[in-house]
Structures are given as structure tokens and as C-alpha cells.
Design a protein around this motif. Structure first.
Motif, PDB file in Angstrom:
ATOM      1  N   ASN A   1      71.422   5.448  94.649  1.00 30.04           N
ATOM      2  CA  ASN A   1      70.981   5.535  93.279  1.00 30.04           C
ATOM      3  C   ASN A   1      70.787   7.120  93.320  1.00 30.04           C
ATOM      4  O   ASN A   1      70.414   7.841  93.165  1.00 30.04           O
ATOM      5  CB  ASN A   1      71.064   4.842  92.775  1.00 30.04           C
TER       6      ASN A   1
ATOM      7  N   GLU B   1      70.779  11.197  94.052  1.00 29.26           N
ATOM      8  CA  GLU B   1      70.503  12.217  93.170  1.00 29.26           C
ATOM      9  C   GLU B   1      69.488  13.033  93.453  1.00 29.26           C
ATOM     10  O   GLU B   1      69.358  14.158  93.977  1.00 29.26           O
ATOM     11  CB  GLU B   1      69.314  11.237  92.255  1.00 29.26           C
TER      12      GLU B   1
ATOM     13  N   SER C   1      74.712  -2.134  92.336  1.00 30.87           N
ATOM     14  CA  SER C   1      74.296  -1.275  92.954  1.00 30.87           C
ATOM     15  C   SER C   1      73.340  -1.470  93.835  1.00 30.87           C
ATOM     16  O   SER C   1      72.298  -1.575  92.928  1.00 30.87           O
ATOM     17  CB  SER C   1      74.896   0.004  92.415  1.00 30.87           C
TER      18      SER C   1
ATOM     19  N   THR D   1      71.107  -0.051  87.764  1.00 35.96           N
ATOM     20  CA  THR D   1      72.304  -0.198  89.341  1.00 35.96           C
ATOM     21  C   THR D   1      72.610  -1.339  88.382  1.00 35.96           C
ATOM     22  O   THR D   1      72.953  -2.169  89.345  1.00 35.96           O
ATOM     23  CB  THR D   1      70.785  -0.119  89.985  1.00 35.96           C
TER      24      THR D   1
END
Length: 729
Positions: free
Chosen positions: A671, A675, A666, A312
Motif C-alpha cells: 500500500n 503511494e 492487503s 489494509t
């Protein structure tokens, strides 16, 4: 052959002292580290464990084989080294006697067959490595390459040297075979090459035999020098590091705070005449096992490829962290090993400069400064979520998380240099006994309006011996609104199953997990001591918890302070109750909307994906019970995320990151949420309140865009309760 003998011995006289000198330096440097008595005591158990580890991880290459293509390639190269070491015995013998063969086994056809076969197979492994290196080049993939930051030129050099080892072996053995000096008929490739070369003339063949022999030995000696001066030192250091690894795994409990090899408490410090070093503030404060870790790093980048921070866009790379510590240790080594101040004054400027560099601090614009400023930037140190992915993936058992926690301890306890947000966390935990600062009076608010009484130990129940389980609610389970739903669901399920339980109520305090991971060891010790005293007073033996962090702390860390209990995560206990038919889930009617309401627990849905909490999964190897529990829900299909089980991606809350702002790169939770949403599942199932908070926040962010309105993050216990209640309707 006399010329060959002289040149061969001369090569050894030049190369071996260089290699030996380096090995002596590395040995002295590593043993200069602080004591690590836990790696040496109970010799019998250590030997047995080490032997098993060597068989499975070194000779069996267990971890590497999980990465199929590179794992198989490394497996072949490893065994090529093992088997072809016999060729070097033959080669050194041939310096003195041209038709030398190892006594007894040298004439064994199977040995010759094995030598030639593994050499040819290794060529395939080299090809695979070359393709992997080329296709994953940092120049092409940038941060997405696991080789980003590695010494890639050195890697290509070693691939070339291994190729030359094989090529010179066949050159030497082919010529020797043609001359009748090498007669092992099992060596089919060498013999075939010898037949092809047989018409080249005796003088030519003798020259090629001598040249091949010298090149074969010379390449090996050059390779040896390269190995002891590079990351390929892992060839020798790896098996040693594996032998002294933490057992059973290098995750779960954080290592105790040690001074001179002994665990210390605040009371111990008051009795010490000299002020001790707390944690790691300089590279020499690491234990010898830590320094061995640094020397062992293969720079393979498997840790980096799995790291949530690196993925990230944060500055932390576990690989680069270890490499930075290694390079600094090597640079400072001459200063550390100097006999006295006079000797230090005569050292090169580079060694003096290394001695003056702080370990953590401003790094002149680089996260891992190679020359100036501090060695490691604070943003690197505090980006870690302690998920353990780096440790779990490392093929040579480097203990990244332990080293990060040790450096955090020094920053927190000695320098008071920690993120601002943690000041409030520490204050709340110390004064109120919980991270939110809510206080003990509110710890039973979650139980209001339940259709049954929740007994409290010491008030409604004399001690834990009168119930089946002590239910450790945890701070999140008591104070965080979303986690309260999980707490209530577990309580209802235990009541339905006829399992008696009681809680500590206002006698419970934070376990101290976040304080310990943030380096505030003494705050952790204070909380742990108070909790252990209460648990022992209440005669607690069996404890069930809903928080993965509480689970890990009570199960693995409280024993360090004398608190030993049988600890179950709620998914483990609920799964057992379902298997015993004490809880019977029923399918959801097809017409039911499948959404939760304000009063009822979240229902199941037809498709579910499950997020593994790091402190339940990787740190404690609990993967099956939550999945079995989901599988027991009628009409529910579990759709796994690409990163699941031991390769699961962190929610971003571990390592005290739950309480810190995420200002770099990020967001980890977004994240992971993306997903999960990518699976198309209607429910994101969790088994930890920290995970629930992080993934719910990530989902809310996506729902603010008008997307995924029918998706919900729920604890598995809520899903089970909804299914069980349907059977009561």
C-alpha cells in the motif's frame, strides 16, 4: 410564572439525579483502576503542562483544527457551549424573576452580542457536521467511513439537541424581549426577533416565554443525560484526560511494566510474596488513566482513518478497540464495584456475564464481540504496528498504543499466547543477541573492504571519550544486506567529514525494541541492561544510529533503566555536517544513468519522494532534517506523498510486525509502496532499515509485473554519499 417555576424545578428534580447517579458510577469505576503515579507526581510541572494543554488542545482545539472543515465546525460548537452557558445562568434566574439578568455583566452589550453571534455561527457548524455525517455515512462508504462502527444515531440525536438548544434560546429570548423582560441591546438577533413578535399579544408572548424557557432548560437537561450515558461524555471527560496525558507526548518510550503502580524487573518478581499480574489480562488491570481514556473516546474515527491496519482490511480499528474496552468496562462495572460476593450474586445476569468474559480470545466471529466470547480477538491485538498514528490524531489524548502493549504483555508473559513467528525471534534475541540469530562474530562484516579502519571500542579505542561519536550500528545495519549499504555510507560520510567515531563490534546487542513491542518485557530488560552496562563501561555520551527503532529505544527508553545518552539519528548528524560545509554534495551530470551498481552507493536522481519512519517522525518529531538533507542535494526535487510527515503511512514493520507474516487483508508495505510510486519519483528515500526492507519488498513485487524498473529504494545517506563522491572525482 409560578407554574413555570414549579415545572422548571420538577424537570431538574427528575433529570439531575439520573445524571448524578451516572457520574458517580463512572467516577467510582474509573478510580477503581490501577495506580498511575506518573500522572500525579511533580505537581508543579504537571499543573503547568496541563494548563498549556488545556489552552492549546481544549480551548484552542489545536488537533481538531488540523482537519479544517470538521475542525472549524467543532471549534464553533465548543465555543457556543462555553459562551451560551451564560444564557443558562440567565434562564435559571428567569425561573424566579422574569427580567433577571446576570449582575454586572448581564447588562454588558458585548455579552449579548457574543451570545447571539456564537449561536448563529453554531448553526453553520451544525450544518457542516450534518453534511459530513451524511457524506461520510458508513452505509455509503463502508470501511472507508471514519464513522464505521460509531454510534451514529446518537450523533444525529446530539446534533438535533444542540439545534434545539439554540432554537429554544431564541424562542425564549425573543418573547422575553417583546415583553420587555430581556433588554440587552447587544443581543441583536434576540431583539430583532422580539420586535417581530411584539404584536402577538401579551398572553401569547407570556405563554411563549414560559414555554421557551421550560423547553430551553428541558433540552439542556435531556442533553445532560444523553452526554453522561454516551460518547458525548468527552465534553466533560476530555479536558480531564488532556490534563493527565503523557508528557511531552504519548509516544516514543513504551510505559514500563508496572505492578501496583511501580516499575518491576524480573528480580523484583522473585521477591514478591504473591504472584503479580503482568500487563493487562482483565479490564480492571488497566490504570485509572486507561479507564478514563475509554470513557473519553469521542468515536470521531480520526484514529481509524489513519490506522495502517484498518486501511489494509485488517480487523484492528483503534476506535473500535477503545469502544470495545469501554463498553466492557461499563458492563462489568457493577460487578467490580459490588461490595462483596453476596452483592455480586444479586446483580443482573448481564453484569455477571461480563465478569466472566475473557479480555482477549475467541470472539464468536466478531473482532469486537458486543455480547459473547472474549472482548477482543487476538488478530486485533497483533495487527497493530505501533506506528502511533492513532495517538497522534486523537483530539482527546487517548493512548491506544500503550494499552495494546499492556495487553500484549499479559498474552506473552502470562498466557504465552503470541504468534508462532515470535517464538523464533525471542529465541534468537535471547541466545544470539539479535533477531536474525547471526551471533556477535558477524557484527563487523559490514566494514570489510572499506578504505579505512573502523575502530572498535575496547580494542582499538579505550573508551568513547576518545572519539566524537559512538556509532551504534544496530542488528539490521550489521546483518541485513540492504541495511549494510546504509551503515557503510554513514561510516564513509563521517570519515570524509573528519568526524571520529568508533563501534562496539561484538559488544553490541539488539536494543530489544521488537521484544518490548511484542510484550516480552523481560527479554527487553535483559538486552537493555546488558547494552547499558557496555555503554556505561565505554563511557558513551554521544551516540549516532541509523535505525529509527534503535534511535527511539536508546534515546527514550534506556533512560527508564538508568542509561542516559545524547542520541542522534544519522539524518540529523549528516544534515548538520552538510550545513557546516564539512560535506559538500555535487550535482549529478545530466548524462549519468542515475542507477546504483554492485560496488558503488546508489546515486541520486532528479525526483525523490521521502517516507517518514514512524519511530523517527511521529514518535520523535524528527521531520525536517531528512527533508533538509534531500533539499541540499543539487538537482534533486522532493515530491511528497499525499500521506507525509505526521500523517505518514507506516511501512508495516513496527510493533514486531517485521517478524510476522501478514496474512490478513492487503499488505501494508505494498500500500505504501504504491503511494510512493504514484508520485512518479525515481527514488524512494528512507531513513530506517526496517522501512527499507518493507518498501523494497513492495517495489520488487511491482517490478515483477514489469513496472517501475528505474525506481530504487535507497537510504538518504547513500544518496548523500554519491553526491559527495562526485565532488572528489
Amino acid at each position: 410564572m409560578r407554574v413555570v417555576l414549579v415545572l422548571g424545578l420538577l424537570l431538574n428534580l427528575i433529570a439531575l439525579p439520573i445524571a448524578i447517579r451516572r457520574v458517580i458510577f463512572l467516577t467510582r469505576l474509573i478510580t477503581h483502576g490501577q495506580p498511575a503515579p506518573d500522572r500525579l507526581h511533580t505537581a508543579g510541572d504537571r499543573i503547568a503542562t496541563a494548563a498549556k494543554s488545556e489552552l492549546t488542545e481544549v480551548f484552542g482545539q489545536r488537533r481538531l483544527l488540523k482537519w479544517t472543515a470538521p475542525g472549524m465546525a467543532h471549534f464553533t460548537i465548543f465555543w457556543a457551549f462555553m459562551i451560551l452557558s451564560t444564557v443558562y445562568i440567565e434562564a435559571y434566574g428567569a425561573l424566579f424573576k422574569s427580567d433577571f439578568e446576570i449582575p454586572i455583566i448581564g447588562h454588558w452589550r458585548i455579552l449579548g452580542f457574543a451570545q447571539d453571534t456564537i449561536a448563529l455561527i453554531a448553526l453553520g457548524g451544525l450544518t457542516v457536521f450534518g453534511i459530513i455525517r451524511w457524506s461520510n455515512s458508513p452505509a455509503k462508504l463502508g470501511r472507508q467511513s471514519r464513522f464505521k462502527g460509531s454510534h451514529n444515531t446518537g450523533a444525529w440525536l446530539v446534533l438535533f439537541l444542540i439545534l434545539m438548544v439554540i432554537a429554544t434560546m431564541f424562542l425564549y429570548r425573543g418573547a422575553a424581549s417583546a415583553l420587555g423582560n430581556y433588554t440587552n441591546e447587544g443581543a441583536y438577533a434576540s431583539q430583532a426577533l422580539g420586535r417581530w413578535m411584539s404584536g402577538w399579544g401579551t398572553n401569547t408572548l407570556e405563554f411563549l416565554e414560559g414555554l421557551g424557557l421550560l423547553l430551553h432548560i428541558g433540552v439542556m437537561l435531556g442533553f445532560l443525560i444523553e452526554v453522561v450515558h454516551s460518547k458525548h461524555l468527552h465534553i466533560f471527560a476530555g479536558p480531564i484526560n488532556v490534563a493527565f496525558k503523557r508528557t511531552p507526548i504519548a509516544l516514543g518510550a513504551a510505559q514500563p511494566l508496572m505492578v501496583a503502580g511501580k516499575p518491576v524487573t524480573m528480580e523484583d518478581l522473585e521477591e514478591m510474596e504473591e504472584e503479580p499480574t503482568l500487563g493487562v489480562g482483565k479490564v480492571e488491570d488497566f490504570t485509572w488513566k486507561g479507564l478514563l481514556d475509554f470513557a473519553t473516546c469521542t468515536e470521531c474515527g480520526r484514529c481509524q482513518s489513519q490506522c495502517p491496519a484498518w486501511n489494509t482490511e485488517k480487523p484492528l480499528s483503534p476506535k473500535l478497540l477503545i469502544m470495545g474496552l469501554r463498553d466492557h468496562a461499563y458492563a462489568k462495572g457493577p460487578w467490580l464495584l459490588a461490595a462483596d460476593e453476596a452483592a455480586r450474586e444479586n446483580l443482573p445476569d448481564a453484569a455477571k456475564a461480563a465478569a466472566e468474559r475473557p479480555l482477549v480470545g475467541e470472539t464468536e466471529g466478531e473482532a469486537y464481540a458486543p455480547t459473547g466470547g472474549a472482548v477482543i480477538d487476538p488478530d486485533v491485538l497483533w495487527s497493530c504496528v505501533t506506528c502511533g498514528a492513532c495517538v497522534q490524531q486523537c483530539p482527546v489524548d487517548i493512548e491506544h498504543v500503550d494499552h495494546i502493549i499492556e495487553m500484549r504483555r499479559y498474552q506473552t508473559l502470562v498466557e504465552s499466547a503470541f504468534p508462532n513467528e515470535l517464538a523464533g525471534l525471542f529465541r534468537n534475541m535471547e541466545n544470539k543477541g539479535d533477531p536474525w540469530g547471526m551471533g556477535a562474530r558477524a557484527r563487523l562484516d559490514w566494514a570489510k573492504d572499506l578504505p579505512f579502519e573502523v575502530p572498535v571500542l575496547g580494542a582499538d579505542v579505550e573508551d568513547a571519550g576518545e572519539v566524537d561519536y559512538l556509532f551504534w550500528v544496530g542488528c539490521a545495519g550489521a546483518f541485513e544486506d540492504r541495511a549494510k549499504k546504509t551503515t557503510r555510507a554513514v561510516a564513509e560520510l563521517l570519515h570524509t567529514a573528519g568526524v571520529s567515531f568508533a563501534v562496539l563490534g561484538d559488544g553490541e546487542k539488539c536494543t530489544g525494541d521488537s521484544a518490548r513491542r511484542a510484550g516480552n518485557e523481560f527479554l527487553y530488560q535483559m538486552l537493555a541492561t546488558e547494552n547499558i552496562e557496555v555503554l556505561n563501561e565505554m563511557q558513551a555520551r554521544k551516540i549516532v544510529v541509523t535505525c529509527a527503532h534503535c534511535f527511539n529505544t536508546i534515546k527514550n527508553e534506556y533512560p527508564q533503566m538508568g542509561g542516559r545518552y545524547e542520541v542522534l539519528h544519522h539524518t540529523q548528524l549528516l544534515n548538520r555536517l552538510v550545513r557546516e560545509r564539512k560535506l559538500v554534495p555535487v550535482a549529478r551530470p545530466s548524462e549519468a544513468p542515475g542507477l546504483s551498481t554492485a560496488k558503488n552507493p546508489a546515486s541520486t536522481a532528479s525526483t525523490v519522494t521521502y517516507h517518514d519512519p514512524c519511530y523517527l517522525g511521529r514518535h520523535n518529531q524528527v521531520y525536517a532534517p531528512p527533508r533538509e538533507l534531500i533539499g541540499a542535494l543539487p538537482g534533486v526535487t522532493l515530491t511528497e506523498m499525499p500521506r507525509n510527515s505526521e500523517r505518514s503511512f507506516c511501512c508495516g514493520a513496527g510493533g514486531s510486525r517485521m517478524w510476522m507474516e501478514e496474512n490478513l487483508g492487503s499488505r501494508i508495505n505494498v500500500n505504501r509502496t504504491n503511494e510512493a510510486l504514484g508520485t512518479g519519483a525515481q527514488r524512494i528515500a528512507v531513513a530506517c532499515p526496517f522501512c527499507r526492507v518493507m518498501l523494497t519488498d513492495g517495489l520488487v513485487e511491482r517490478q515483477s509485473e514489469g513496472l517501475f524498473e528505474d525506481v530504487e529504494v535507497v537510504d538518504i545517506a547513500q544518496m548523500l554519499l554519491a553526491a559527495v563522491k562526485r565532488g572528489e572525482e
